[in-house]
Design a protein around this motif. Sequence first.
Motif, short mmCIF file in Angstrom:
data_model
loop_
_atom_site.label_atom_id
_atom_site.label_comp_id
_atom_site.label_asym_id
_atom_site.label_seq_id
_atom_site.Cartn_x
_atom_site.Cartn_y
_atom_site.Cartn_z
N ALA A 159 -40.55 36.85 11.14
CA ALA A 159 -39.77 37.50 12.19
C ALA A 159 -38.56 36.66 12.58
N LEU A 160 -38.76 35.33 12.65
CA LEU A 160 -37.66 34.43 12.99
C LEU A 160 -36.56 34.49 11.94
N LEU A 161 -36.94 34.54 10.68
CA LEU A 161 -35.96 34.65 9.60
C LEU A 161 -35.22 35.99 9.69
N SER A 162 -35.96 37.06 9.99
CA SER A 162 -35.32 38.38 10.14
C SER A 162 -34.32 38.38 11.28
N CYS A 163 -34.69 37.77 12.41
CA CYS A 163 -33.77 37.71 13.55
C CYS A 163 -32.55 36.85 13.22
N SER A 164 -32.75 35.77 12.47
CA SER A 164 -31.62 34.92 12.10
C SER A 164 -30.61 35.70 11.27
N LEU A 165 -31.09 36.49 10.32
CA LEU A 165 -30.19 37.30 9.50
C LEU A 165 -29.47 38.36 10.34
N ARG A 166 -30.18 38.94 11.30
CA ARG A 166 -29.56 39.95 12.15
C ARG A 166 -28.50 39.32 13.04
N LEU A 167 -28.79 38.13 13.56
CA LEU A 167 -27.80 37.44 14.40
C LEU A 167 -26.56 37.05 13.59
N ALA A 168 -26.76 36.76 12.30
CA ALA A 168 -25.63 36.38 11.46
C ALA A 168 -24.63 37.51 11.28
N ARG A 169 -25.04 38.73 11.58
CA ARG A 169 -24.16 39.88 11.45
C ARG A 169 -23.34 40.12 12.72
#
Length: 625
Positions: A159-169
């Motif tokens: 979940a943390l990795l998924s949020c990191s990718l979403r924040l990168a957008r």
Amino acid sequence: MSTAAGMHGPANAAPLDHGDWIAAAERWLRRIVEIPAALLVAAEVVILFAGICARSLHRPIIWTDELASILFLWLAMLGSVVAIQRGEHMRLTFVVGSLSKRAQAWCETLAIGAIFVFLTLMLHAAYDYTEDQSFVEMPALGWPGTIRALAVPVGFAAALLSCSLRLARHGIADLIGVGLVLGAFVLLLTLAAPALTAMGNWSLLVFFVGLLGAGVISGVPIAFSFALATCAYLLTVTSTPLTIVVGRMDEGMSGLILLAIPLFVLLGQLVEATGMARVMVAFLASLLGHVRAGMSYVLLGAMLLVSGISGSKTADMAAVAPVLFPEMRRRGMKDGELLSLLAASGAMSETIPPSIVLIAIASVTGVSIAALFTAGILPALVLAVVLALVARYRAGTEEDSIVVPRAPAAVVAKTLAVALPALLLPFLIRTAVVEGVATATEVSTIGIAYSLVLGLVIYRGGLSWRAALPMLARTASLSGAILFIVGAASAMAWALTQSGFSHDLARAMAGVPGGQFGFLLISVIAFMVLGSLLEGIPAIVLFGPLLFPIAHQFGVNEVHYSMIVILAMGIGLFAPPFGLCYYAACIIGQVPPEAGMRRIWIYLGSLFLGLLVLTFVPWFSTVFL
């Protein structure tokens, strides 16, 4: 449940092409998580159904429940990750949706940033919790508890990795702004810690009203708003380690009875995909379609039938509305009337087994699930009659443009013959539980097997291997969103209990004027508000363990009180402007929310009057016990 807009990136973000590395990474991560989650759903069905078959042959398999419990925690955690990736965690966007596009984009960044902060806080605690579980040995399988508990840190990391990718957008300016706001919250709580500690239980208002309310209103998913408020409270005014939060979340999500949630969600999808819902509705339409308000009666009857199969209000509405709305529009009913009746019927049928809320209330309060399944039918029928009377009154102005002839007896007989196998499904499910053939957790697997046979042999509609994986992944996502709310609410309920709030609440409720009458009336109003603001399951998990003992002190039957609580929450859940399921009904019916804002109140008002009758006449809830 699509109660609001999902977290799909900032509103003003430019579309990403397929060569974008972030989009590619998100696709691969989503595939890595979705496929195991989907396979876990299928595995749970196979394991529980095998257990039923083995028992019926008098050769029980002793490890099925244990293995199902292990896989269930993995399903809950991976499913919650899929829900983050799909933006399907339940959240309130009524306030955010009224802001400018720029402000919406900033709030979207804030929501994802808040989730990121929570996951960062919990990752090490989850690892410690897993290490602690290594000393536990599972009695039947002999495996170490680490195998099961490892699901928590793995889920948090994904979940943390998924949020990191979403924040990168998201834009740098939004990220900096959100970082400053969240940092200011942390600094403010740190500086105010001595004063908050000295406030005693009054500090609960800061965390569980102020901070929690700010999170929910700003669009942070409800589950993560609960979890963040709990962590902030424990870190600021107590010395409790966050490992306790992980343990309470695990305990809240892992009740084996909750395994019925993903299985009934899957069953609801199968009923829609196989065409079983369509043939049931066709039979009701041939039987009642010619009378005044006939199609309204068909909608109410269809919701009662389908509610006894899927357990999910969103799934119920999705199975009924697309089939009925075109014909109801053709007969002259306005969109606002259709939406109002659909939403009211969802609230009406909340107690029809196997409602997911029934399962949740049994899990957290210890009320017999078989008793709840038995008691839930008559109250829903009473409210259905109330809505039918309102629908007939409204039909005088809404449904008189087209006269529909009575269907010939041959047509009614033909549609009955086609629908009969599907009509038997809700009775099969209830009979299996009441007669002890299967538990409430297992009975859904019987329904799934039955639906698969009907879909492949009789109805032959919509089932294919290509559709299996998306259906299972969708089940995992919806289930993960629900179960994570239960876990977060369980941790929050524990914190409230440890603070002494439960004792204060018990004293206040015990001293309410009017005795039992006053307590029941306040409970109805309170749970209507809670259902509107929090959704049914988190409200039950939070307040069920606190209020059910008080109801017992007043001499209120626990099954009767369950019916009152569930129906009150149902009314709040479908009441605009905050009721989350009202917007789900809008999406499913493809009707704008404003169309029903005025018309729905006559339906909800009649439901409230019907609920008062059910509240003060316990016979309706207890006659079959």
